[in-house]
Every structure is written in structure tokens, then in C-alpha cells.
Write an enzyme that holds these catalytic residues in place. Structure first.
Site, PDB file in Angstrom:
ATOM      1  N   ASP A 108      53.973 110.729 101.006  1.00 47.25           N
ATOM      2  CA  ASP A 108      53.458 110.684  99.947  1.00 47.25           C
ATOM      3  C   ASP A 108      53.172 111.925  99.447  1.00 47.25           C
ATOM      4  O   ASP A 108      53.193 113.008  99.967  1.00 47.25           O
ATOM      5  CB  ASP A 108      52.256 109.973  99.877  1.00 47.25           C
ATOM      6  CG  ASP A 108      52.459 108.577 100.363  1.00 47.25           C
ATOM      7  OD1 ASP A 108      53.359 107.950 100.442  1.00 47.25           O
ATOM      8  OD2 ASP A 108      51.223 107.959 100.774  1.00 47.25           O
ATOM      9  N   LYS A 109      53.120 112.312  97.998  1.00 51.12           N
ATOM     10  CA  LYS A 109      52.985 113.465  97.366  1.00 51.12           C
ATOM     11  C   LYS A 109      51.902 114.115  97.771  1.00 51.12           C
ATOM     12  O   LYS A 109      51.944 115.559  98.184  1.00 51.12           O
ATOM     13  CB  LYS A 109      53.146 113.175  95.806  1.00 51.12           C
ATOM     14  CG  LYS A 109      52.941 114.566  94.824  1.00 51.12           C
ATOM     15  CD  LYS A 109      52.800 114.197  93.343  1.00 51.12           C
ATOM     16  CE  LYS A 109      52.496 115.168  92.732  1.00 51.12           C
ATOM     17  NZ  LYS A 109      52.341 115.136  91.200  1.00 51.12           N
TER      18      LYS A 109
END
Length: 246
Positions: A108-109
Site C-alpha cells: 500500500d502507498k
């Protein structure tokens, strides 16, 4: 494949000597030689594994694949391109970016830690195959008290918000309190899976870092945003994992 004839400009571009246009100009100067003979035709075909290629008198050691380990920083996308945001390949030096590597799976970012990048599509496919059940271990900080009951629930698999029931996960509680520290090993890679598994037991992930994938552990020497090539031993371990039948 390396044992097939390829255009000399394609090989030199692959090895980071510039764009096709830049290599065309370079070849006109006569500094590119194949088996001792100057070659100025960018379309000249060679066998990269058999022919001796030199640029400015220096031999070009051809290799087809590259394998990288990155300590992914938060805020960077696990992608090869994005119109608006920074992506992990933006962090690579030109000599590595020229191989066009891509992330093996995604983080995930806002998640950091171990991310493998390669241009070896076959290996990537095997490592990500649901049939292989390659383990991925995360260190996480959790808002809320994580208990043995949570560990038992994860061991049975939990039902996510979309109704999917996960494979069993191995939850190790490092500290338990208002903010708990844990290590979680999962054997699949559903979207936001770690966060959604804790959500399923009423907890929230506030920090997440992947520390291993299969037999490869994140190199503690790598700062956030840094990367290095995998050693031959690490590549062999990964390929051994990929070739294991399940």
C-alpha cells in the site's frame, strides 16, 4: 532470450547505454565493436551470450534479468508509472531502470518495507501465484490491545468485509497494550489484507512494514528508499521457492 540474435542497439539500451537515438549517435563514432570489428549499424544482429561486445574498449557483460530488493518508503506507489504520484521505479538509478523492472506484488502507498523488483516475469508470476502460498511477514503497530484470542482467530482465518475467508495467518504478539506491536505472516495477498484482517477483529493498523517475503528478509542496512541487487544466493533461494510444487 540471450541465446537468440538481437539488435545491437536493443542490447546496449537494455544495458543502460542510452536511448536508441543516443546509441545510434554513439555507434557512428566507431566506439562500438563486436568481436573486434567496429559496428555502426544499430540494426546489426548479435548473439549476446556468444559475441564479444565492447564500447570504448570496455566489454559489455550482457544479462537478461535483474533482481532488486528495496526498502520501500511510505508515500510511494508500488507501480511502474503514475501520472500524478511518485512510483518505486522512480527511485532506481538509470543502470537498473534500463532493465524495466516492476514490483513483485504491491505494498500500500503508506506501507513501507521489503519490495522485490525484477523484469523476470516468470519468477514474479510464481511468487505471486495463490497456489504457491509464499509467506509474507509484516511488522505492525496496532491501535488496541491484541490478544491470544486474536491470534487464534487469525489461525482459523478471518472473514473480511467482502465476505472472503482468509487462509490461516500466523500472529505473533510482541507487545500488547493500548498500542500493540505484532508480526503477522500471511500466505496470500488480497487487497489491503493485513489492515482488513485486523479490522475483522475490531482493531486498526497504524503502522505497517513488510519484513520478509518467502526466504528473503529485508536487509537492515537499507534505509527507506534505498535498494540493492539480490545476491546470487538470494536469487537461487527465490527460484527454489518458485519451483516448489504445492
Amino acid at each position: 532470450m540471450a541465446d537468440k540474435r538481437q539488435r545491437i542497439d536493443k542490447i546496449l539500451a537494455h544495458m543502460g547505454f542510452g536511448t536508441r537515438k543516443e546509441i545510434k549517435k554513439l555507434m557512428k563514432t566507431g566506439v562500438v565493436k563486436v568481436n573486434g570489428e567496429s559496428v555502426n549499424n544499430p540494426g546489426h544482429h548479435v548473439y549476446p551470450d556468444r559475441d564479444v561486445i565492447e564500447v570504448n574498449g570496455q566489454p559489455v557483460v550482457y544479462r537478461e534479468y535483474i533482481y532488486l530488493m528495496m526498502n520501500k518508503p511510505p508515500g510511494v506507489l508500488s507501480a511502474t508509472e503514475d501520472r500524478l504520484e511518485e512510483v518505486v521505479v522512480d527511485l532506481l538509478e538509470p543502470e537498473h531502470a534500463s532493465f524495466d523492472p516492476f514490483p513483485v506484488g504491491r505494498l500500500d502507498k503508506d506501507t513501507e518495507g521489503l519490495l522485490l523488483l525484477t523484469n523476470d516475469g516468470k519468477l514474479s508470476h510464481h511468487l505471486l501465484s495463490p497456489k504457491k502460498h509464499v509467506p509474507k511477514t509484516y511488522y505492525a503497530v496496532i491501535q488496541g490491545k491484541v490478544t491470544e484470542a486474536d491470534a487464534e482467530a487469525f489461525q482459523q482465518g478471518v472473514t473480511l468485509d467482502d465476505g472472503y475467508h482468509t487462509l490461516p495467518g500466523e500472529l505473533k504478539i510482541l507487545t500488547s497494550g493500548p498500542r500493540s506491536e505484532v508480526e503477522l505472516t500471511i500466505f496470500e495477498g488480497k487487497f489491503h489484507q493485513v489492515k482488513r484482517m485486523f479490522q475483522a477483529v475490531g482493531k486498526k493498523v497504524v503502522y505497517l512494514k513488510r519484513i520478509s517475503m518467502g526466504p528473503i528478509r529485508l536487509d537492515p542496512e537499507l534505509e527507506l528508499g534505498e535498494y540493492r541487487e539480490l545476491t546470487d544466493e538470494e536469487v537461487a533461494l527465490l527460484k527454489g521457492t518458485a519451483n516448489t510444487e504445492t
